[in-house]
Design an enzyme around this catalytic site. Structure first.
Site, PDB file in Angstrom:
ATOM      1  N   ARG A   1       2.714  -7.569  -3.274  1.00  0.00           N
ATOM      2  CA  ARG A   1       1.556  -7.794  -2.408  1.00  0.00           C
ATOM      3  C   ARG A   1       0.834  -9.051  -2.873  1.00  0.00           C
ATOM      4  O   ARG A   1       0.282  -9.085  -3.981  1.00  0.00           O
ATOM      5  CB  ARG A   1       0.597  -6.603  -2.464  1.00  0.00           C
ATOM      6  CG  ARG A   1       1.229  -5.320  -1.965  1.00  0.00           C
ATOM      7  CD  ARG A   1       0.182  -4.253  -1.790  1.00  0.00           C
ATOM      8  NE  ARG A   1       0.791  -2.968  -1.498  1.00  0.00           N
ATOM      9  CZ  ARG A   1       0.113  -1.884  -1.141  1.00  0.00           C
ATOM     10  NH1 ARG A   1      -1.221  -1.944  -1.055  1.00  0.00           N
ATOM     11  NH2 ARG A   1       0.727  -0.745  -0.897  1.00  0.00           N
TER      12      ARG A   1
ATOM     13  N   VAL B   1       1.616   0.415   3.955  1.00  0.00           N
ATOM     14  CA  VAL B   1       1.741  -1.010   3.619  1.00  0.00           C
ATOM     15  C   VAL B   1       3.173  -1.318   3.167  1.00  0.00           C
ATOM     16  O   VAL B   1       3.771  -2.303   3.587  1.00  0.00           O
ATOM     17  CB  VAL B   1       0.749  -1.384   2.495  1.00  0.00           C
ATOM     18  CG1 VAL B   1       0.926  -2.842   2.094  1.00  0.00           C
ATOM     19  CG2 VAL B   1      -0.688  -1.118   2.908  1.00  0.00           C
TER      20      VAL B   1
ATOM     21  N   GLU C   1       0.098  14.292  -2.001  1.00  0.00           N
ATOM     22  CA  GLU C   1      -0.536  14.296  -0.690  1.00  0.00           C
ATOM     23  C   GLU C   1       0.419  13.703   0.329  1.00  0.00           C
ATOM     24  O   GLU C   1       1.452  13.141  -0.031  1.00  0.00           O
ATOM     25  CB  GLU C   1      -1.876  13.547  -0.690  1.00  0.00           C
ATOM     26  CG  GLU C   1      -1.889  12.204  -1.354  1.00  0.00           C
ATOM     27  CD  GLU C   1      -3.320  11.708  -1.597  1.00  0.00           C
ATOM     28  OE1 GLU C   1      -3.749  10.837  -0.837  1.00  0.00           O
ATOM     29  OE2 GLU C   1      -4.004  12.189  -2.529  1.00  0.00           O
TER      30      GLU C   1
ATOM     31  N   GLY D   1      -7.787   8.710  -5.070  1.00  0.00           N
ATOM     32  CA  GLY D   1      -8.342   8.702  -6.424  1.00  0.00           C
ATOM     33  C   GLY D   1      -9.857   8.764  -6.506  1.00  0.00           C
ATOM     34  O   GLY D   1     -10.409   8.866  -7.601  1.00  0.00           O
TER      35      GLY D   1
ATOM     36  N   LYS E   1     -10.464  17.147  -8.598  1.00  0.00           N
ATOM     37  CA  LYS E   1     -10.191  16.316  -7.421  1.00  0.00           C
ATOM     38  C   LYS E   1     -11.069  16.739  -6.251  1.00  0.00           C
ATOM     39  O   LYS E   1     -11.358  17.919  -6.082  1.00  0.00           O
ATOM     40  CB  LYS E   1      -8.723  16.446  -6.999  1.00  0.00           C
ATOM     41  CG  LYS E   1      -7.728  15.858  -7.983  1.00  0.00           C
ATOM     42  CD  LYS E   1      -6.336  15.843  -7.402  1.00  0.00           C
ATOM     43  CE  LYS E   1      -5.368  15.141  -8.343  1.00  0.00           C
ATOM     44  NZ  LYS E   1      -4.006  15.034  -7.752  1.00  0.00           N
TER      45      LYS E   1
ATOM     46  N   ARG F   1       0.529   8.106   8.308  1.00  0.00           N
ATOM     47  CA  ARG F   1       0.452   6.779   8.939  1.00  0.00           C
ATOM     48  C   ARG F   1       1.648   5.951   8.498  1.00  0.00           C
ATOM     49  O   ARG F   1       2.389   6.367   7.606  1.00  0.00           O
ATOM     50  CB  ARG F   1      -0.819   6.070   8.448  1.00  0.00           C
ATOM     51  CG  ARG F   1      -0.815   5.932   6.929  1.00  0.00           C
ATOM     52  CD  ARG F   1      -1.846   4.965   6.371  1.00  0.00           C
ATOM     53  NE  ARG F   1      -1.563   4.671   4.969  1.00  0.00           N
ATOM     54  CZ  ARG F   1      -1.998   5.366   3.923  1.00  0.00           C
ATOM     55  NH1 ARG F   1      -2.740   6.444   4.114  1.00  0.00           N
ATOM     56  NH2 ARG F   1      -1.691   5.022   2.689  1.00  0.00           N
TER      57      ARG F   1
ATOM     58  N   ASN G   1       0.662  11.036   3.536  1.00  0.00           N
ATOM     59  CA  ASN G   1       0.020   9.967   4.289  1.00  0.00           C
ATOM     60  C   ASN G   1       0.539  10.010   5.713  1.00  0.00           C
ATOM     61  O   ASN G   1       1.736   9.857   5.948  1.00  0.00           O
ATOM     62  CB  ASN G   1       0.288   8.616   3.647  1.00  0.00           C
ATOM     63  CG  ASN G   1      -0.236   8.574   2.230  1.00  0.00           C
ATOM     64  OD1 ASN G   1      -1.358   8.985   1.969  1.00  0.00           O
ATOM     65  ND2 ASN G   1       0.584   8.127   1.303  1.00  0.00           N
TER      66      ASN G   1
ATOM     67  N   LYS H   1      -1.800  -0.297  -4.905  1.00  0.00           N
ATOM     68  CA  LYS H   1      -0.440  -0.650  -5.291  1.00  0.00           C
ATOM     69  C   LYS H   1      -0.279  -2.162  -5.260  1.00  0.00           C
ATOM     70  O   LYS H   1      -0.840  -2.834  -4.400  1.00  0.00           O
ATOM     71  CB  LYS H   1       0.559  -0.002  -4.322  1.00  0.00           C
ATOM     72  CG  LYS H   1       0.536   1.521  -4.396  1.00  0.00           C
ATOM     73  CD  LYS H   1       1.224   2.156  -3.200  1.00  0.00           C
ATOM     74  CE  LYS H   1       1.040   3.665  -3.236  1.00  0.00           C
ATOM     75  NZ  LYS H   1       1.360   4.272  -1.917  1.00  0.00           N
TER      76      LYS H   1
ATOM     77  N   HIS I   1       4.750   7.441  -9.645  1.00  0.00           N
ATOM     78  CA  HIS I   1       4.372   7.718  -8.261  1.00  0.00           C
ATOM     79  C   HIS I   1       5.586   7.381  -7.399  1.00  0.00           C
ATOM     80  O   HIS I   1       5.941   6.229  -7.254  1.00  0.00           O
ATOM     81  CB  HIS I   1       3.162   6.869  -7.859  1.00  0.00           C
ATOM     82  CG  HIS I   1       2.797   7.000  -6.408  1.00  0.00           C
ATOM     83  ND1 HIS I   1       1.505   6.897  -5.960  1.00  0.00           N
ATOM     84  CD2 HIS I   1       3.540   7.236  -5.318  1.00  0.00           C
ATOM     85  CE1 HIS I   1       1.482   7.068  -4.646  1.00  0.00           C
ATOM     86  NE2 HIS I   1       2.717   7.258  -4.235  1.00  0.00           N
TER      87      HIS I   1
HETATM   88  C1  MV4 Z   1      -2.768  13.291 -10.402  1.00  0.00           C
HETATM   89  C2  MV4 Z   1      -2.390  12.628 -11.590  1.00  0.00           C
HETATM   90  C3  MV4 Z   1      -1.982  13.387 -12.648  1.00  0.00           C
HETATM   91  N1  MV4 Z   1      -1.986  14.732 -12.560  1.00  0.00           N
HETATM   92  N2  MV4 Z   1      -2.721  14.628 -10.357  1.00  0.00           N
HETATM   93  C4  MV4 Z   1      -4.367   9.469  -8.049  1.00  0.00           C
HETATM   94  C5  MV4 Z   1      -4.696   9.288  -6.621  1.00  0.00           C
HETATM   95  C6  MV4 Z   1      -4.378  10.562  -5.938  1.00  0.00           C
HETATM   96  N3  MV4 Z   1      -3.460  10.302  -4.875  1.00  0.00           N
HETATM   97  C7  MV4 Z   1      -3.807  11.464  -6.961  1.00  0.00           C
HETATM   98  N4  MV4 Z   1      -3.768  10.733  -8.198  1.00  0.00           N
HETATM   99  C8  MV4 Z   1      -3.295  11.299  -9.330  1.00  0.00           C
HETATM  100  N5  MV4 Z   1      -3.189  12.646  -9.317  1.00  0.00           N
HETATM  101  C9  MV4 Z   1      -2.363  15.321 -11.422  1.00  0.00           C
HETATM  102  N6  MV4 Z   1      -2.370  16.650 -11.349  1.00  0.00           N
HETATM  103  C10 MV4 Z   1      -2.464  11.237 -11.603  1.00  0.00           C
HETATM  104  C11 MV4 Z   1      -2.944  10.577 -10.488  1.00  0.00           C
HETATM  105  C12 MV4 Z   1      -2.998   9.151 -10.606  1.00  0.00           C
HETATM  106  C13 MV4 Z   1      -2.147   8.333  -9.890  1.00  0.00           C
HETATM  107  C14 MV4 Z   1      -1.229   8.829  -8.977  1.00  0.00           C
HETATM  108  C15 MV4 Z   1      -0.409   8.004  -8.261  1.00  0.00           C
HETATM  109  C16 MV4 Z   1      -0.471   6.634  -8.462  1.00  0.00           C
HETATM  110  C17 MV4 Z   1      -1.357   6.123  -9.351  1.00  0.00           C
HETATM  111  C18 MV4 Z   1      -2.203   6.945 -10.067  1.00  0.00           C
HETATM  112  C19 MV4 Z   1      -3.105   6.396 -10.973  1.00  0.00           C
HETATM  113  C20 MV4 Z   1      -3.936   7.211 -11.676  1.00  0.00           C
HETATM  114  C21 MV4 Z   1      -3.886   8.594 -11.486  1.00  0.00           C
END
Ligand code: MV4
Length: 507
Positions: free
Chosen positions: A341, A298, A291, A168, A161, A295, A293, A240, A211
């Site tokens: 959306r 949406v 993480e 992403g 990352k 703010r 956000n 989303k 998520h």
């Molecule tokens: C991840 C994960 C799986 N394992 N981290 C995608 C965007 C960023 N905010 C973090 N993301 C992800 N982190 C670990 N260690 C899978 C994703 C991810 C994801 C997360 C939330 C919503 C949609 C997603 C789609 C693909 C991957």
């Protein structure tokens, strides 16, 4: 509102600008809109008390121009600036410039934005505060060889990352040691291009998580409220598409634990305002900080509907130094809310962004239906900004009833002039897996072939003719003599039925 804030500059466009302007007016505050040349006919411009032109359509020259926005706020006599979402909402330099101009930034401190914007720093802070983080590193890897060592310790699969990333970008899944050196270099250059910084760190990859995010509110008097979760697993390429509250996967006990973690996360950066803590919820029930956000998001309306709270009003109160207008601590949800959306994208053509003029728009209504839109008939949707036309949000007593209500509202909706995601949403509402709540972040990829089969996939044939027919039909219905006992409902003309079929395309 105390006298310190009387007029607010809304540094955004579209539906969120209109949403913020409405909240200002309900609080007795004056609003100032800003607009690019492409948006001069947009509803947010007319809704505000006054509006300041920013210049050419490209965001860099309008909605992303810090100097122009701060000057607009000063010159129009504002005391505060609301950034909305996207654009400059999570840029610490903007929050700083607003402050340095003697204005109130409706959001957290530049320091809190910075701390959460740096993903490894955020992980270190969360770890120190006892918030569960995904197993992995808390410092960027020095080079590919160091990344290989980190991965060997963590165990595959790992996710590379970007340390200054989010959303992403610059992310690379690595399933075995043979792939890591190449993936590391690729992630570095992608991160450099997207964020101007190439630092990469590693996390253990969590398979098929949901998520789930927690909404919090914090004021300047040390009060924090947690407003439960939103389920946001239905997304495509990190956009989303459908969100709901509460999540079928979250029990009251899990909600308490996640809310306490989110409250600790906010405390760890001295957070003030509305914020969201994103978590991965693994199939085994473990959850991990992803993480924060910093703010308004949406999807904030689904939380508003199940918690009976106006989040934008609370943002304005907090910015004015007032205490939160909601109870501190963990609040309880009531009923169920879903948001779809409605975007200018063609779901039958790989969600290709669509452009064009909205020729006709019939907005759904009735009990439990909310339409947060930023576009009206006559407006053009361009490629300068994101494709969101509106958010359709419903509330009902149960998830099942909310799905039924969303189906009904989606069938009332008519948009003529360009392809939209409407038909896709109807199909999701009818999908047995969605109805069973079997969601994770792979849902759309797994289901899209099934969901989007039979799609005609052709853009609307004669938008002007269809729109004209619909308008004529409305006028005919309005003008026609009413007989006692006829219920006031006009029989739809053949034209109307045809137009509706075309607009919905799969009915
Ligand atoms: C991840 C994960 C799986 N394992 N981290 C995608 C965007 C960023 N905010 C973090 N993301 C992800 N982190 C670990 N260690 C899978 C994703 C991810 C994801 C997360 C939330 C919503 C949609 C997603 C789609 C693909 C991957």
């Amino acid at each position: 509102m105390p006298e310190v804030i009387r007029r607010v500059l809304v540094a955004n466009r579209g539906e969120i600008a209109l949403r913020i302007i409405r909240a200002c007016h309900e609080e007795g505050l004056e609003s100032v809109a800003v607009y690019s040349d492409a948006d001069r006919l947009s509803p947010h411009v007319r809704a505000a008390n006054t509006a300041v032109p920013l210049g050419p359509p490209p965001a860099r020259e309008s909605y992303l121009d810090i100097a122009k926005l701060v000057a607009a706020a000063k010159e129009s006599g504002c005391q505060a600036v609301h950034p909305g979402y996207g654009f400059l909402s999570e840029r610490a330099p903007f929050a700083e410039a607003v402050r340095d101009a003697g204005l109130v930034f409706v959001g957290p401190s530049p320091a809190a934005i910075r701390a959460m914007g740096d993903k490894t720093e955020a992980r270190r802070r969360m770890q120190a505060a006892g918030v569960p983080i995904v197993p992995g590193m808390t410092e960027p890897a020095r080079d590919a060889a160091a990344a290989r060592k980190d991965a060997a310790r963590l165990g595959y699969p790992v996710l590379l990352k970007a340390a200054s990333g989010g959303g992403g970008k610059g992310m690379r899944l690595v399933r075995s040691e043979g792939e890591i050196e190449h993936a590391f270099t690729a992630a570095q250059s992608e991160a450099q291009k997207a964020f101007g910084a190439d630092a990469i760190y590693l996390e253990r990859y969590v398979e098929r998580p949901r998520h789930v995010e927690i909404q919090i509110l914090a004021d300047t008097h040390g009060r924090v409220s947690a407003l439960g979760e939103r389920e946001c697993s239905i997304q495509r390429r990190h956009q989303k598409l459908i969100e709901e509250a509460p999540s079928v996967a979250v029990t009251p006990a899990l909600r308490r634990r996640m809310s306490e973690a989110a409250t600790a996360a906010a405390g760890a950066v001295g957070y003030v305002g509305a914020g969201t803590i994103e978590f991965l919820l693994a199939p085994d029930g473990n959850f991990y900080f992803l993480e924060m956000n910093t703010r308004i998001q949406v999807e904030h309306p689904v939380t508003e509907l199940v918690y009976g709270v106006d989040l934008v009003r609370e943002q304005l109160r907090v910015a004015a130094g007032l205490p939160l207008g909601v109870r501190a601590g963990l609040l309880e949800p009531r009923g169920h809310a879903i948001e779809c959306r409605i975007t200018a994208e063609d779901p039958f053509n790989d969600f290709l962004p669509a452009t064009g003029i909205v020729r006709y728009l019939r907005v759904p209504g009735g009990p439990g239906v909310r339409w947060d839109g930023g576009v009206e008939a006559g407006n053009e949707v361009t490629l300068f900004y994101d494709p969101l036309i509106a958010k359709l949000i419903v509330w009902a007593q149960s998830r099942e009833a909310a799905i039924g209500r969303m189906r009904r509202a989606l069938r009332e909706l008519v948009i003529v002039g360009l392809p939209t995601s409407q038909a896709f949403h109807l199909r999701v509402m009818d999908d047995p897996e969605f109805r069973r709540g079997e969601l994770d972040i792979t849902y759309l990829e797994r289901r899209s072939t099934d969901l989007l089969r039979r799609g005609v996939g052709e853009p609307l044939g004669r938008p002007l003719a269809v729109a004209a027919a619909l308008l004529a039909d409305e006028r005919r219905a309005a003008a026609r003599p009413r007989l006692p006992g006829d219920g006031g409902t006009a029989a739809p003309s053949a034209w109307l039925l045809q137009a509706r079929r075309e607009a919905l395309r799969d009915e």
